[in-house]
Design an enzyme around this catalytic site. Structure first.
Site, PDB file in Angstrom:
ATOM      1  N   HIS A 248      -3.369 -13.925   3.364  1.00  0.00           N
ATOM      2  CA  HIS A 248      -2.419 -14.588   4.258  1.00  0.00           C
ATOM      3  C   HIS A 248      -3.113 -14.598   5.611  1.00  0.00           C
ATOM      4  CE1 HIS A 248       1.563 -15.761   5.883  1.00  0.00           C
ATOM      5  NE2 HIS A 248       1.088 -15.167   6.977  1.00  0.00           N
ATOM      6  N   HIS A 250      -4.554 -14.205   9.081  1.00  0.00           N
ATOM      7  CA  HIS A 250      -4.258 -13.300  10.180  1.00  0.00           C
ATOM      8  C   HIS A 250      -5.497 -13.138  11.053  1.00  0.00           C
ATOM      9  CE1 HIS A 250      -5.790 -10.912   6.803  1.00  0.00           C
ATOM     10  NE2 HIS A 250      -6.245 -10.037   7.685  1.00  0.00           N
TER      11      HIS A 250
END
Length: 321
Positions: A248, A250
């Site tokens: 994800h 980041h």
């Protein structure tokens, strides 16, 4: 050799004037002081952990005192603790502890000593093997702790910035990285989690994302120096890991002085500014991007990617994704 006892007598007589420096892993400090009116420098370094036997490891665990939980999310917990004797109750914590529990076999392999290899991920390898591997990991619930934060179920007291100015699709939040003690500015380490879920890694970044990335970059710099006024924007670096620990998107925000070893080394950390420049330089339309490039990075031989993809490819076998 000089007189050992007279040499040892110097340390108690050392009168501290000020701190000259400390390494950003908080392992070593350099102090300016004087003995008998003459200036000197005392360099103190924490001793290595005793690991020569299981008994030594048990003794280390038994010595832990005043354990204070800093936060927890899903299987991840982090603490401050002291290794001082119980009668020294006023001494500050000198240990940062991270607990992963219950852990998986993959966690055990990740944290085990192992040889590393440099690999080159071509666009074809990414498309045929790495992208399906990422999909597999996302479907195994490995992002639960990220979604817990984004959806407001955990760690909301730790969120120091939530930006939804351009709508939820382009929003993001910032919180301390679990490896930071949350007070030592020299080792500042923050994490920016984006709200959008279509970008799993830097491989999903395209030319059309450049305006968003520039906005993200500027907001992270501005917000960090506002929250931590001892810092200026050119004392910060923003980078992205590849391969990341979880899929994800980041961004890591750290003090440029932070000496974090392998996690910031070539073959692991890719500067956000450099990624933006690379995207701008890529030929093609707005859909062209990082998935069209070959990328080199390192992997441990115990990692899943090495064992299922690159190890078999090196041996001339079919990957096992």
């Amino acid at each position: 050799m000089g007189d050992k006892s007279s040499a040892e007598s110097l340390i108690p007589r050392f009168q501290i004037e000020k701190l000259l420096n400390q390494d950003q892993n908080d392992r070593r400090i350099a102090l300016l002081g004087h003995i008998d009116g003459k200036q000197g420098i005392l360099i103190a370094e924490r001793a290595a952990f005793a690991t020569e036997s299981v008994e030594a490891l048990w003794a280390f665990h038994a010595s832990l005192a005043r354990v204070q939980n800093l936060g927890n999310n899903d299987i991840y917990k982090w603490y401050m603790a002291s290794s001082s004797p119980p009668d020294q109750s006023n001494s500050p914590p000198d240990l940062k502890l991270n607990l992963i529990w219950p852990c998986t076999e993959q966690h055990i392999k990740k944290y085990s000593a192992q040889r590393v290899r440099m690999v080159t991920e071509t666009p074809q390898i990414y498309k045929d093997y790495i992208r399906p591997f990422m999909q597999q990991k996302r479907e195994q619930g490995r992002l639960n702790w990220v979604f817990n934060i984004l959806e407001g179920r955990t760690e909301q007291e730790d969120v120091i910035l939530r930006d939804t100015e351009h709508g939820p699709e382009d929003g993001f939040l910032v919180l301390p990285d679990l490896n930071w003690d949350r007070k030592t500015i020299g080792s500042l380490h923050l994490l920016a989690l984006v709200e959008r879920r279509d970008i799993w890694s830097l491989r999903d970044l395209k030319k059309k994302h450049v305006p968003w990335l520039k906005y993200l970059q500027q907001r992270l710099l501005e917000a960090t120096v506002k929250i931590y006024p001892d810092l200026e924007q050119d004392q910060l670096k923003l980078y992205v890991h590849y391969q990341p620990t979880y899929y994800h998107f980041h961004v890591h925000i750290v003090n440029v002085m932070l000496e974090a070893g392998a996690t910031q080394s070539v073959g692991k950390a890719f500067g956000l500014e450099n990624i933006i420049g690379q995207l701008e330089a890529i030929a093609g339309d707005d859909e062209s991007g990082m998935a069209d490039l070959s990328m080199s990075y390192y992997l441990g031989e115990e990692s899943e990617l090495w064992m299922t993809v690159y190890g078999p490819l090196k041996r001339g076998e079919a990957p096992r994704v």
